[in-house]
Scaffold this motif. Structure first.
Motif, mmCIF file in Angstrom:
data_model
loop_
_atom_site.group_PDB
_atom_site.id
_atom_site.type_symbol
_atom_site.label_atom_id
_atom_site.label_comp_id
_atom_site.label_asym_id
_atom_site.label_seq_id
_atom_site.Cartn_x
_atom_site.Cartn_y
_atom_site.Cartn_z
ATOM 1 N N TYR A 10 16.099 -39.052 15.103
ATOM 2 C CA TYR A 10 16.289 -38.742 12.761
ATOM 3 C C TYR A 10 15.996 -37.813 12.426
ATOM 4 O O TYR A 10 15.981 -36.640 12.682
ATOM 5 C CB TYR A 10 14.687 -38.957 12.990
ATOM 6 N N LEU A 11 16.492 -38.444 11.245
ATOM 7 C CA LEU A 11 16.702 -36.837 10.420
ATOM 8 C C LEU A 11 16.313 -37.411 9.426
ATOM 9 O O LEU A 11 16.496 -38.330 8.170
ATOM 10 C CB LEU A 11 18.207 -36.379 10.586
ATOM 11 N N VAL A 12 15.463 -36.451 8.269
ATOM 12 C CA VAL A 12 15.676 -36.353 6.692
ATOM 13 C C VAL A 12 15.834 -35.217 5.730
ATOM 14 O O VAL A 12 15.324 -34.234 6.282
ATOM 15 C CB VAL A 12 13.790 -36.476 6.504
ATOM 16 N N LYS A 13 16.868 -35.837 4.979
ATOM 17 C CA LYS A 13 17.305 -34.393 4.133
ATOM 18 C C LYS A 13 17.459 -34.630 2.434
ATOM 19 O O LYS A 13 17.152 -36.041 2.212
ATOM 20 C CB LYS A 13 18.605 -34.475 4.469
ATOM 21 N N ARG A 14 17.255 -33.537 1.822
ATOM 22 C CA ARG A 14 16.926 -33.561 0.557
ATOM 23 C C ARG A 14 18.102 -34.378 -0.284
ATOM 24 O O ARG A 14 19.404 -33.556 0.326
ATOM 25 C CB ARG A 14 16.052 -32.488 0.143
ATOM 26 N N THR A 15 18.267 -34.769 -1.561
ATOM 27 C CA THR A 15 19.361 -35.755 -2.235
ATOM 28 C C THR A 15 20.204 -33.974 -2.662
ATOM 29 O O THR A 15 19.476 -32.611 -2.111
ATOM 30 C CB THR A 15 19.549 -35.846 -3.229
ATOM 31 N N GLY A 16 21.760 -34.070 -2.288
ATOM 32 C CA GLY A 16 22.207 -32.644 -2.582
ATOM 33 C C GLY A 16 22.738 -31.989 -1.401
ATOM 34 O O GLY A 16 23.371 -30.585 -1.495
ATOM 35 N N LEU A 76 30.253 -35.359 11.750
ATOM 36 C CA LEU A 76 30.170 -36.412 10.147
ATOM 37 C C LEU A 76 29.999 -35.274 9.214
ATOM 38 O O LEU A 76 28.766 -34.595 10.282
ATOM 39 C CB LEU A 76 29.769 -37.707 10.513
ATOM 40 N N ILE A 77 30.255 -35.373 8.110
ATOM 41 C CA ILE A 77 29.777 -34.196 7.515
ATOM 42 C C ILE A 77 28.977 -34.865 5.636
ATOM 43 O O ILE A 77 30.373 -35.578 5.202
ATOM 44 C CB ILE A 77 30.214 -33.198 7.194
ATOM 45 N N LEU A 78 28.009 -34.661 5.683
ATOM 46 C CA LEU A 78 27.887 -35.245 4.205
ATOM 47 C C LEU A 78 28.390 -33.598 3.182
ATOM 48 O O LEU A 78 27.152 -32.653 3.432
ATOM 49 C CB LEU A 78 26.662 -36.234 4.519
ATOM 50 N N GLU A 79 29.127 -33.712 2.344
ATOM 51 C CA GLU A 79 29.126 -32.971 1.481
ATOM 52 C C GLU A 79 28.044 -32.236 1.330
ATOM 53 O O GLU A 79 27.445 -31.407 0.414
ATOM 54 C CB GLU A 79 30.145 -32.752 1.026
ATOM 55 N N SER A 80 27.344 -33.872 -0.102
ATOM 56 C CA SER A 80 26.138 -33.406 -0.965
ATOM 57 C C SER A 80 25.770 -35.319 -1.019
ATOM 58 O O SER A 80 25.922 -35.614 -1.567
ATOM 59 C CB SER A 80 26.632 -33.259 -2.239
ATOM 60 N N THR A 83 21.180 -40.598 -1.679
ATOM 61 C CA THR A 83 19.963 -41.941 -0.839
ATOM 62 C C THR A 83 20.566 -42.772 -1.162
ATOM 63 O O THR A 83 19.792 -43.430 -0.288
ATOM 64 C CB THR A 83 18.962 -41.753 -2.352
ATOM 65 N N ASN A 84 22.200 -43.051 -1.152
ATOM 66 C CA ASN A 84 22.581 -44.336 -0.431
ATOM 67 C C ASN A 84 23.197 -43.831 0.409
ATOM 68 O O ASN A 84 23.766 -44.783 1.282
ATOM 69 C CB ASN A 84 23.227 -44.643 -1.888
ATOM 70 N N GLN A 85 23.191 -42.725 1.076
ATOM 71 C CA GLN A 85 23.758 -42.788 2.458
ATOM 72 C C GLN A 85 22.849 -42.143 3.295
ATOM 73 O O GLN A 85 22.598 -42.324 4.796
ATOM 74 C CB GLN A 85 24.577 -41.204 2.557
ATOM 75 N N THR A 86 21.277 -42.934 3.133
ATOM 76 C CA THR A 86 20.262 -43.297 3.559
ATOM 77 C C THR A 86 20.483 -43.987 4.414
ATOM 78 O O THR A 86 21.468 -46.160 4.214
ATOM 79 C CB THR A 86 18.626 -43.428 2.865
ATOM 80 N N SER A 87 20.627 -44.591 5.929
ATOM 81 C CA SER A 87 21.355 -44.542 6.826
ATOM 82 C C SER A 87 20.852 -45.589 7.990
ATOM 83 O O SER A 87 20.746 -43.893 8.746
ATOM 84 C CB SER A 87 22.923 -45.542 6.722
ATOM 85 N N MET A 88 21.307 -46.057 9.560
ATOM 86 C CA MET A 88 21.930 -45.641 10.663
ATOM 87 C C MET A 88 22.944 -45.558 10.863
ATOM 88 O O MET A 88 24.433 -46.232 10.543
ATOM 89 C CB MET A 88 21.267 -46.161 11.490
ATOM 90 N N TYR A 89 23.552 -44.277 11.538
ATOM 91 C CA TYR A 89 25.056 -43.404 12.255
ATOM 92 C C TYR A 89 25.328 -43.625 13.278
ATOM 93 O O TYR A 89 24.437 -43.301 14.490
ATOM 94 C CB TYR A 89 25.194 -42.267 11.413
ATOM 95 N N LEU A 90 26.203 -44.456 13.246
ATOM 96 C CA LEU A 90 26.798 -44.187 15.658
ATOM 97 C C LEU A 90 27.709 -43.968 15.240
ATOM 98 O O LEU A 90 28.950 -44.025 14.212
ATOM 99 C CB LEU A 90 26.870 -46.116 15.567
ATOM 100 N N THR A 108 22.318 -42.347 15.330
ATOM 101 C CA THR A 108 20.829 -40.713 14.113
ATOM 102 C C THR A 108 20.423 -41.389 12.916
ATOM 103 O O THR A 108 21.346 -42.319 11.832
ATOM 104 C CB THR A 108 22.142 -39.595 13.712
ATOM 105 N N ARG A 109 19.375 -41.709 12.600
ATOM 106 C CA ARG A 109 18.975 -42.662 11.365
ATOM 107 C C ARG A 109 18.637 -41.500 10.394
ATOM 108 O O ARG A 109 17.543 -40.591 10.549
ATOM 109 C CB ARG A 109 17.536 -43.589 11.605
ATOM 110 N N LEU A 110 19.475 -41.339 9.462
ATOM 111 C CA LEU A 110 19.433 -40.744 7.995
ATOM 112 C C LEU A 110 18.621 -40.792 7.701
ATOM 113 O O LEU A 110 18.694 -41.946 6.675
ATOM 114 C CB LEU A 110 20.563 -39.737 7.504
ATOM 115 N N THR A 111 17.803 -40.227 6.203
ATOM 116 C CA THR A 111 17.027 -40.418 5.639
ATOM 117 C C THR A 111 17.825 -39.701 4.198
ATOM 118 O O THR A 111 16.987 -38.354 4.838
ATOM 119 C CB THR A 111 15.392 -40.948 5.651
#
Lengths: 113, 108
Positions: A10-16, A76-80, A83-90, A108-111
């Protein structure tokens, strides 16, 4: 017995924020994949790598990048993050040429808030 | 574009009833077809592939090229079959495209 390991469940990150999702496999597989899994949409391929430093865009690469510096690791890198990238990543891996029997990580469940 | 269609989001049956999870695929070349399963709190795993022509956990799937279908069947459902099932087909080299999945619920 674990063969494909994703570093965070589980991962919680802020926008940006810049977000890194790590995946390691110990089966000496050439192919590695990143999918996102969303209800009603199934699994969608983000990126694919068939060798070290080689990568190929999947169906939904926008907003993502990947890195494969070693055979066993695919990041896998999310550059910024948005919220629409909130998902389960396999993450998954497979043998080159016998590539359809995928071995998946536990996800990994990313919020993104 | 390659496509895999699973028309049912949810399939509910009672224990002992027959089960059929539908899967249709877009026709292009000679694809390989697969069923993957994800049990609660477990990772997604391969259930069966059409070239193996085998039965796993009592499930079978027959490739029907005329109807471009690869339905998953089991004559007598068990509670432990409750899971999310994904149909997938091959495309290009070593890549799979997945359907949207069907959740199977087996009630006691």
């Amino acid at each position: 017995d674990v063969k494909v390991t994703q570093s965070s469940r589980y991962l919680v990150k802020r926008t940006g924020e810049k977000v890194f999702l790590e995946c390691v496999q110990d089966m000496d597989h050439e192919n590695m994949f990143w999918y996102r899994q969303d209800p009603g949409l199934g699994l969608r391929l983000i990126y694919f790598s068939y060798d070290v430093k080689m990568k190929e865009k999947g169906d939904i690469p926008e907003g993502y990048s990947v890195s494969r510096e070693k055979k066993e690791r695919f990041s896998l890198i999310l550059e910024s993050a948005s919220t629409n990238q909130t998902s389960m990543y396999l993450c998954a891996s497979s043998l080159l040429g016998d590539g359809y029997g995928y071995t998946f990580g536990s996800g990994t469940r990313l919020t993104v808030v | 574009a390659q496509r895999v269609t699973q028309p049912e989001k949810l399939l509910s049956v009672f224990k002992g009833a027959p089960v059929e999870l539908k899967c249709n695929y877009s026709y292009s070349g000679s694809p390989e077809l697969f069923w993957y399963v994800q049990y609660s709190r477990q990772r997604l795993q391969l259930l069966l592939r059409h070239i193996s022509r085998e039965s796993i956990k009592g499930f079978t799937a027959d490739l029907n090229k005329g109807e471009t279908s690869f339905h998953l069947k089991k004559p007598f459902a068990q509670e432990e079959d409750s899971a999310m099932y994904y149909c997938a087909r091959s495309y290009n080299t070593d890549k799979l495209i997945f359907g949207t999945g069907t959740r199977l619920q087996v009630f006691p």
